[in-house]
Scaffold this motif. Structure first.
Motif, mmCIF file in Angstrom:
data_model
loop_
_atom_site.group_PDB
_atom_site.id
_atom_site.type_symbol
_atom_site.label_atom_id
_atom_site.label_comp_id
_atom_site.label_asym_id
_atom_site.label_seq_id
_atom_site.Cartn_x
_atom_site.Cartn_y
_atom_site.Cartn_z
ATOM 1 N N ALA A 1 2.332 -13.880 -1.104
ATOM 2 C CA ALA A 1 3.111 -12.734 -1.388
ATOM 3 C C ALA A 1 1.950 -11.437 -2.474
ATOM 4 O O ALA A 1 2.774 -10.818 -2.502
ATOM 5 C CB ALA A 1 3.886 -13.998 -2.446
ATOM 6 N N GLN A 2 1.324 -12.604 -2.647
ATOM 7 C CA GLN A 2 0.590 -11.910 -3.882
ATOM 8 C C GLN A 2 0.199 -10.415 -2.728
ATOM 9 O O GLN A 2 -0.507 -8.954 -3.092
ATOM 10 C CB GLN A 2 -0.640 -12.742 -4.099
ATOM 11 N N GLU B 1 1.264 -3.240 -0.778
ATOM 12 C CA GLU B 1 2.634 -2.144 -1.189
ATOM 13 C C GLU B 1 2.233 -1.371 -2.579
ATOM 14 O O GLU B 1 2.036 -0.106 -2.257
ATOM 15 C CB GLU B 1 3.525 -3.091 -1.347
ATOM 16 N N ALA B 2 1.668 -2.135 -3.029
ATOM 17 C CA ALA B 2 1.170 -1.284 -4.353
ATOM 18 C C ALA B 2 0.246 0.157 -3.804
ATOM 19 O O ALA B 2 -0.111 0.670 -4.913
ATOM 20 C CB ALA B 2 0.571 -2.396 -5.220
ATOM 21 N N GLN C 1 10.677 -13.872 -3.323
ATOM 22 C CA GLN C 1 9.821 -14.203 -3.961
ATOM 23 C C GLN C 1 8.535 -13.101 -3.546
ATOM 24 O O GLN C 1 7.309 -13.361 -4.205
ATOM 25 C CB GLN C 1 9.571 -15.300 -4.970
ATOM 26 N N PRO D 1 8.271 -7.371 -2.574
ATOM 27 C CA PRO D 1 8.496 -6.648 -2.976
ATOM 28 C C PRO D 1 9.590 -6.454 -3.566
ATOM 29 O O PRO D 1 10.624 -6.105 -3.202
ATOM 30 C CB PRO D 1 7.902 -4.861 -2.927
ATOM 31 N N ARG E 1 2.282 -7.686 -2.415
ATOM 32 C CA ARG E 1 2.894 -7.139 -3.142
ATOM 33 C C ARG E 1 1.134 -6.348 -3.515
ATOM 34 O O ARG E 1 1.616 -4.753 -4.148
ATOM 35 C CB ARG E 1 3.031 -7.812 -4.850
ATOM 36 N N GLU E 2 0.003 -6.872 -3.619
ATOM 37 C CA GLU E 2 -0.869 -5.857 -3.479
ATOM 38 C C GLU E 2 -0.540 -4.795 -2.616
ATOM 39 O O GLU E 2 -1.361 -3.701 -2.771
ATOM 40 C CB GLU E 2 -2.404 -6.469 -4.251
#
Lengths: 218, 261
Positions: free
Chosen positions: A138-139, A145-146, A167, A170, A142-143
């Motif tokens: 998940a992390q 995507e960011a 969860q 993103p 998100r990273e």
């Protein structure tokens, strides 16, 4: 005055990579897995109708569980819709990390060969809940995507653990709940989206076709 | 003896399909042995990208020309400068050019009641004499130069690509000043080709951005053999509108060709 046209430099096509991350755990057995396989076939046929997209879109297929590279990156014309078998657990976290690593490797190949590429997509389809540790995945999603490394899409088939999926993905792109087993419409949409991506203009913010095949869960 | 130049743009098939105008623009101004040129590519995401590209080119050319006019009023001229000016001087000149473009953008945007990002575009601008070329670039596109005594065509700035194919910097980007690239080349320029990114797939080996020698040679020969490139432009337009080129790109395409004779 020179005649005709100048000699053009020949360059490889720009690439538009997509990883299909398909849940093949035992709960998908029977009709769901058959419809999923058929959906991949529909995707291939639909992309092939667009000459530019068929040269640009590259697909890799990873199934889980267990995590297995069913098809390494190929252009769509080379893609053989896989025969998937549903059997096993749902190591979604492991599968996501595998897909991200696979993309990183592919980008290296592009860079070495001077091939330009669009932002890759990871397309997760699941009807379950992860049976492994997924927090690290998940992390990384998100990273990634960011930092604009890829775009991650999650499609939930009925029975999926939406709470956990939310969860995992993103916030700005929540999971989409598939209408029944309408994988065909889903893959036609994916194909239409890939056609748009592969003809993208410089700096353009991409508008995707409307999602007619599911409900966006917010 | 003097410069001749021509700038032509053609709309991309992608923009045609969407009913959008051509969002590229190119232009030049000649003062005997001094030539000032610019090309711009409007951002697909900007509402008035076509206007932005045109304003950026005309403003940059007018600004650079005003420095020559100022010098002439004092019995001086850029073209009398056989030693090129320093990198720092060139940077100052092009920073002021970019400021001027943004000033004109702001006025235009205020009048229209929108933000300057609706005018977003890339920009290439240069001044060239028989002795040197000073050039700037923000975003993608290319300037290729062949010097009098060299065979090879050289690319001044490697296109400013983001990681992905469809990313770049615009004059209106917050990082425009940081991404402004400036170069002075003192190698007796003979031929210059400034272009928007629409032609890069056929003009460069993208692996290392080597200019396609036959491609640029053809363009130079066209300029060599054309008495008046402004009126005898069929050849160039045929190239820009050719199916062969449109098969390789659906983007707008602009070529600004300059030759010193």
């Amino acid at each position: 005055m020179p005649v005709g046209l100048p000699e053009f430099v020949e360059n490889p096509e720009n690439r538009c990579p997509v990883v299909l991350l398909l849940d093949t755990s035992s709960s998908m057995s029977g009709q769901p897995i058959q419809e999923l396989c058929r959906g991949v076939g529909v995707f291939k046929e639909d992309v092939l109708r667009d000459t530019k997209a068929s040269l640009s879109v590259e697909v890799a297929i990873v199934s889980f569980g267990p995590v297995e590279l069913i098809q390494d990156f190929v252009t769509v014309d080379q893609l053989t819709p896989p025969k998937l078998e549903a059997d096993g657990y749902t190591p979604m976290g492991e599968a996501v990390e595998y897909a991200i690593d696979l993309l990183d490797g592919r980008k290296e190949v592009y860079k070495t060969n001077g091939i330009q590429y669009y932002r890759p997509w990871i397309f997760l389809i699941t009807d379950g809940a992860p049976t492994d540790v997924w927090q690290n995945a998940a992390q990384r999603i998100r990273e990634g995507e960011a930092e604009g490394k890829f775009a991650f899409f999650a499609v939930a088939v009925e029975g999926a653990d939406l709470a956990t999926l939310k969860q995992l993905v993103p916030l700005e792109r929540p999971p989409v709940l598939l209408n029944g087993l309408d994988f065909q419409s889903l893959f036609v949409w994916l194909s239409a989206s890939m056609k748009r991506v592969s003809s993208g203009k410089v700096g353009e913010v991409l508008a995707l076709p409307p999602v007619g095949w599911g409900q966006i869960t917010t | 003896m003097g410069w001749k130049a021509v700038a032509r743009s053609a709309i991309g098939t992608g923009h045609q399909k969407q009913g959008l105008p051509c969002q590229d623009y190119g232009g030049d101004r000649i003062f005997n042995h001094l030539l000032i040129g610019a090309v711009a590519d409007g951002a697909g995401s900007a509402q008035y990208a076509d206007l932005g590209a045109k304003l950026a080119v005309t403003t940059a050319i007018a600004h650079l020309a005003s420095t020559e006019i100022w010098l002439r009023q004092r019995q001086r001229s850029w073209q009398k400068l056989q030693q090129p000016f320093s990198q720092r001087q060139a940077e100052r000149l092009f920073v002021s050019t970019l400021k001027r473009v943004l000033y004109v953008f702001r006025q235009q945007a205020d009048r229209g009641g929108y933000t300057i990002s609706e005018l977003a575009c890339t920009l290439i601008a240069f001044m060239v004499t028989p002795y040197w070329i000073a050039a700037m670039q923000i975003g993608d596109g290319s300037i290729v130069v062949r010097s009098q005594f060299r065979k090879e065509y050289q690319l001044l700035f490697k296109p400013d690509k983001g990681e992905y194919f469809n990313q770049t910097t615009f004059v209106t980007s917050s990082n425009a000043f940081a991404d402004l690239r400036v170069q002075v080349l003192a190698q007796q320029p003979k031929f210059i080709c400034a272009a928007t990114d629409g032609i890069e797939r056929v003009a460069f080996r993208l692996q290392d951005w080597t200019p396609g020698q036959p491609f640029f040679k053809w363009l130079e020969e066209y300029m060599q053999e054309t008495e008046n490139p402004q009126t005898e432009d069929e050849c160039l337009i045929r190239l820009l509108e050719s199916q062969e080129l449109n098969r390789q790109t659906d983007d707008d395409k602009t070529l600004l060709l300059c030759l010193y004779n």
